[in-house]
Design a protein around this motif. Structure first.
Motif, PDB file in Angstrom:
ATOM      1  N   HIS A 283     -14.517   9.395  17.547  1.00  9.30           N
ATOM      2  CA  HIS A 283     -13.367   9.344  16.628  1.00  9.30           C
ATOM      3  C   HIS A 283     -12.131  10.026  17.215  1.00  9.30           C
ATOM      4  N   THR A 284     -12.269  10.643  18.399  1.00  7.10           N
ATOM      5  CA  THR A 284     -11.115  11.290  19.023  1.00  7.10           C
ATOM      6  C   THR A 284     -10.470  10.415  20.101  1.00  7.10           C
ATOM      7  N   ARG A 285     -10.989   9.216  20.315  1.00  9.11           N
ATOM      8  CA  ARG A 285     -10.455   8.336  21.351  1.00  9.11           C
ATOM      9  C   ARG A 285     -10.530   6.892  20.878  1.00  9.11           C
TER      10      ARG A 285
ATOM     11  N   HIS B 102     -27.683   0.407  10.007  1.00  9.86           N
ATOM     12  CA  HIS B 102     -28.908   1.148  10.306  1.00  9.86           C
ATOM     13  C   HIS B 102     -28.597   2.535  10.869  1.00  9.86           C
ATOM     14  N   SER B 103     -27.424   2.704  11.453  1.00 14.55           N
ATOM     15  CA  SER B 103     -27.067   4.005  12.014  1.00 14.55           C
ATOM     16  C   SER B 103     -26.313   4.859  10.998  1.00 14.55           C
ATOM     17  N   ASP B 104     -25.192   4.351  10.492  1.00 19.69           N
ATOM     18  CA  ASP B 104     -24.327   5.154   9.623  1.00 19.69           C
ATOM     19  C   ASP B 104     -24.192   4.579   8.224  1.00 19.69           C
ATOM     20  N   GLY B 105     -25.154   3.782   7.799  1.00 19.51           N
ATOM     21  CA  GLY B 105     -25.074   3.176   6.474  1.00 19.51           C
ATOM     22  C   GLY B 105     -26.264   3.526   5.606  1.00 19.51           C
ATOM     23  N   CYS B 106     -26.132   3.233   4.336  1.00 16.23           N
ATOM     24  CA  CYS B 106     -27.246   3.449   3.405  1.00 16.23           C
ATOM     25  C   CYS B 106     -27.086   2.511   2.214  1.00 16.23           C
ATOM     26  N   ARG B 107     -28.205   2.189   1.595  1.00 16.58           N
ATOM     27  CA  ARG B 107     -28.221   1.381   0.364  1.00 16.58           C
ATOM     28  C   ARG B 107     -28.686   2.287  -0.755  1.00 16.58           C
ATOM     29  N   THR B 108     -27.865   2.435  -1.760  1.00 16.22           N
ATOM     30  CA  THR B 108     -28.160   3.358  -2.847  1.00 16.22           C
ATOM     31  C   THR B 108     -28.128   2.630  -4.185  1.00 16.22           C
ATOM     32  N   THR B 109     -28.574   3.324  -5.205  1.00 15.48           N
ATOM     33  CA  THR B 109     -28.472   2.840  -6.580  1.00 15.48           C
ATOM     34  C   THR B 109     -27.403   3.653  -7.287  1.00 15.48           C
TER      35      THR B 109
ATOM     36  N   ASN C  89     -18.104   6.400   8.630  1.00 18.82           N
ATOM     37  CA  ASN C  89     -17.836   6.742  10.035  1.00 18.82           C
ATOM     38  C   ASN C  89     -16.429   7.311  10.127  1.00 18.82           C
ATOM     39  N   THR C  90     -16.255   8.360  10.917  1.00 25.37           N
ATOM     40  CA  THR C  90     -14.950   9.016  11.009  1.00 25.37           C
ATOM     41  C   THR C  90     -13.998   8.345  11.976  1.00 25.37           C
ATOM     42  N   SER C  91     -14.484   7.353  12.750  1.00 21.53           N
ATOM     43  CA  SER C  91     -13.618   6.615  13.680  1.00 21.53           C
ATOM     44  C   SER C  91     -12.960   5.448  12.951  1.00 21.53           C
ATOM     45  N   GLU C  92     -11.632   5.430  12.902  1.00 15.15           N
ATOM     46  CA  GLU C  92     -10.923   4.338  12.249  1.00 15.15           C
ATOM     47  C   GLU C  92     -11.179   3.013  12.972  1.00 15.15           C
ATOM     48  N   ASP C  93     -11.273   3.055  14.292  1.00 16.23           N
ATOM     49  CA  ASP C  93     -11.529   1.831  15.049  1.00 16.23           C
ATOM     50  C   ASP C  93     -12.890   1.236  14.698  1.00 16.23           C
ATOM     51  N   ILE C  94     -13.915   2.084  14.576  1.00 22.60           N
ATOM     52  CA  ILE C  94     -15.247   1.590  14.230  1.00 22.60           C
ATOM     53  C   ILE C  94     -15.265   1.081  12.794  1.00 22.60           C
ATOM     54  N   MET C  95     -14.558   1.743  11.898  1.00 18.20           N
ATOM     55  CA  MET C  95     -14.453   1.262  10.523  1.00 18.20           C
ATOM     56  C   MET C  95     -13.848  -0.145  10.489  1.00 18.20           C
ATOM     57  N   ARG C  96     -12.823  -0.366  11.285  1.00 23.01           N
ATOM     58  CA  ARG C  96     -12.186  -1.685  11.308  1.00 23.01           C
ATOM     59  C   ARG C  96     -13.096  -2.749  11.922  1.00 23.01           C
ATOM     60  N   LEU C  97     -13.900  -2.357  12.895  1.00 22.78           N
ATOM     61  CA  LEU C  97     -14.870  -3.301  13.458  1.00 22.78           C
ATOM     62  C   LEU C  97     -15.887  -3.716  12.392  1.00 22.78           C
ATOM     63  N   ALA C  98     -16.326  -2.758  11.584  1.00 22.71           N
ATOM     64  CA  ALA C  98     -17.265  -3.075  10.501  1.00 22.71           C
ATOM     65  C   ALA C  98     -16.612  -3.993   9.476  1.00 22.71           C
TER      66      ALA C  98
ATOM     67  N   ARG D 146     -13.135   5.609   0.487  1.00 24.35           N
ATOM     68  CA  ARG D 146     -12.199   6.594   1.021  1.00 24.35           C
ATOM     69  C   ARG D 146     -11.948   6.217   2.471  1.00 24.35           C
ATOM     70  N   ARG D 147     -11.115   6.961   3.163  1.00 25.70           N
ATOM     71  CA  ARG D 147     -10.720   6.548   4.503  1.00 25.70           C
ATOM     72  C   ARG D 147     -11.905   6.359   5.433  1.00 25.70           C
ATOM     73  N   THR D 148     -12.913   7.202   5.327  1.00 28.88           N
ATOM     74  CA  THR D 148     -14.049   7.155   6.254  1.00 28.88           C
ATOM     75  C   THR D 148     -15.283   6.502   5.647  1.00 28.88           C
ATOM     76  N   CYS D 149     -15.147   5.880   4.495  1.00 32.93           N
ATOM     77  CA  CYS D 149     -16.314   5.311   3.812  1.00 32.93           C
ATOM     78  C   CYS D 149     -16.009   3.902   3.311  1.00 32.93           C
ATOM     79  N   LEU D 150     -16.848   2.968   3.697  1.00 38.02           N
ATOM     80  CA  LEU D 150     -16.712   1.578   3.293  1.00 38.02           C
ATOM     81  C   LEU D 150     -17.786   1.269   2.254  1.00 38.02           C
ATOM     82  N   SER D 151     -17.410   0.542   1.202  1.00 37.08           N
ATOM     83  CA  SER D 151     -18.333   0.256   0.108  1.00 37.08           C
ATOM     84  C   SER D 151     -18.476  -1.243  -0.100  1.00 37.08           C
ATOM     85  N   VAL D 152     -19.715  -1.685  -0.290  1.00 35.49           N
ATOM     86  CA  VAL D 152     -20.018  -3.049  -0.702  1.00 35.49           C
ATOM     87  C   VAL D 152     -20.756  -2.934  -2.029  1.00 35.49           C
ATOM     88  N   ALA D 153     -20.082  -3.321  -3.124  1.00 36.99           N
ATOM     89  CA  ALA D 153     -20.621  -3.017  -4.449  1.00 36.99           C
ATOM     90  C   ALA D 153     -20.783  -4.232  -5.349  1.00 36.99           C
ATOM     91  N   ARG D 154     -20.011  -5.291  -5.162  1.00 37.01           N
ATOM     92  CA  ARG D 154     -20.152  -6.463  -6.011  1.00 37.01           C
ATOM     93  C   ARG D 154     -21.545  -7.045  -5.870  1.00 37.01           C
TER      94      ARG D 154
END
Length: 237
Positions: A132-134, A159-166, A190-199, A214-222
């Protein structure tokens, strides 16, 4: 011709001729190497699905370390998910056939590791400092892999930085009654903006609705989006 004869004929050191002939035997036949890198050895098919998955895992929980004239790929997997450990080992072996893949126990996790001088060919995002620093940019050939199998790339990321919750909700209605309900939800953090955009880009390719919680957290909720992501990447086991 033998290397020694060539060196004598052209008037250069034998070691220089050997350097020119790297990758070939003295007879001119291809040299056999233990690990076969699809970026370095012509004619090897790109294992698209396995590489897309391993790239996602590397961007999430992986890094390279330097050793003597080689590098080691490390991918850390939580011990609560033994299926993920198996998937990472299988993908590593498929991406670099002939390389030895092993595991090392850590506190609460298992490190899947593999030594090869080819890892910098396969993961050019390697560099000093935390991701996240480069800048993290995909090479054109990597982009083609992700565009072909965004589902496998997302599987590695989640599988690395994600989770499925209720998600549990308690709502007070206008008449004073309380309604409680729950629904499944995916998060990627993920704290890297570039990796967030790739996702986000991979989700867009599959037409899966998402938003930033939030800036470092992506949500799929529908409900439909969760079902589509479930079908695309499978369970985290």
């Amino acid at each position: 011709m033998p290397v020694r004869s060539v060196a004598a004929a052209v008037g250069v050191p034998e070691r220089t001729v050997r350097h020119w002939c790297t990758g070939t035997r003295r007879t001119g036949a291809p040299r056999r190497t233990r690990a076969r890198c699809f970026r370095c050895v012509p004619g090897i098919d790109v294992p698209v699905a396995d590489y897309a998955y391993l790239l996602g895992m590397y961007l999430g929980d992986g890094h390279l370390t330097a050793a003597q004239r080689t590098h080691c790929l490390w991918i850390y997997c939580g011990d609560d998910w033994p299926g993920v450990i198996d998937d990472v080992r299988a993908a590593t072996a498929a991406v670099l056939p002939g390389a030895s893949v092993s595991t090392t126990p850590r506190a609460g996790s298992t490190a899947v590791k593999c030594f090869s001088r080819h890892w910098t060919c396969l993961f050019p995002q390697h560099g000093p400092g935390m991701k996240h620093t480069r800048p993290i940019r995909l090479e054109p050939w990597q982009r083609a892999v992700v565009d072909t199998r965004p589902d496998r790339f997302l599987r590695g990321l989640f599988h690395s930085d994600g989770c499925r919750t209720t998600n549990r909700v308690r709502a007070v209605l206008a008449d004073g009654s309380v309604r409680e309900y729950s629904y499944p939800r995916w998060f990627f953090d993920n704290t890297s903006e570039d990796i967030m955009r790739l996702a986000e880009g991979a989700l867009d390719l599959l037409g899966i609705a998402h938003r930033r919680a939030r800036r470092t957290c992506l949500s799929v909720a529908r409900a439909d989006a969760v079902a589509e992501l479930d079908a695309a990447i499978g369970p985290k086991t």
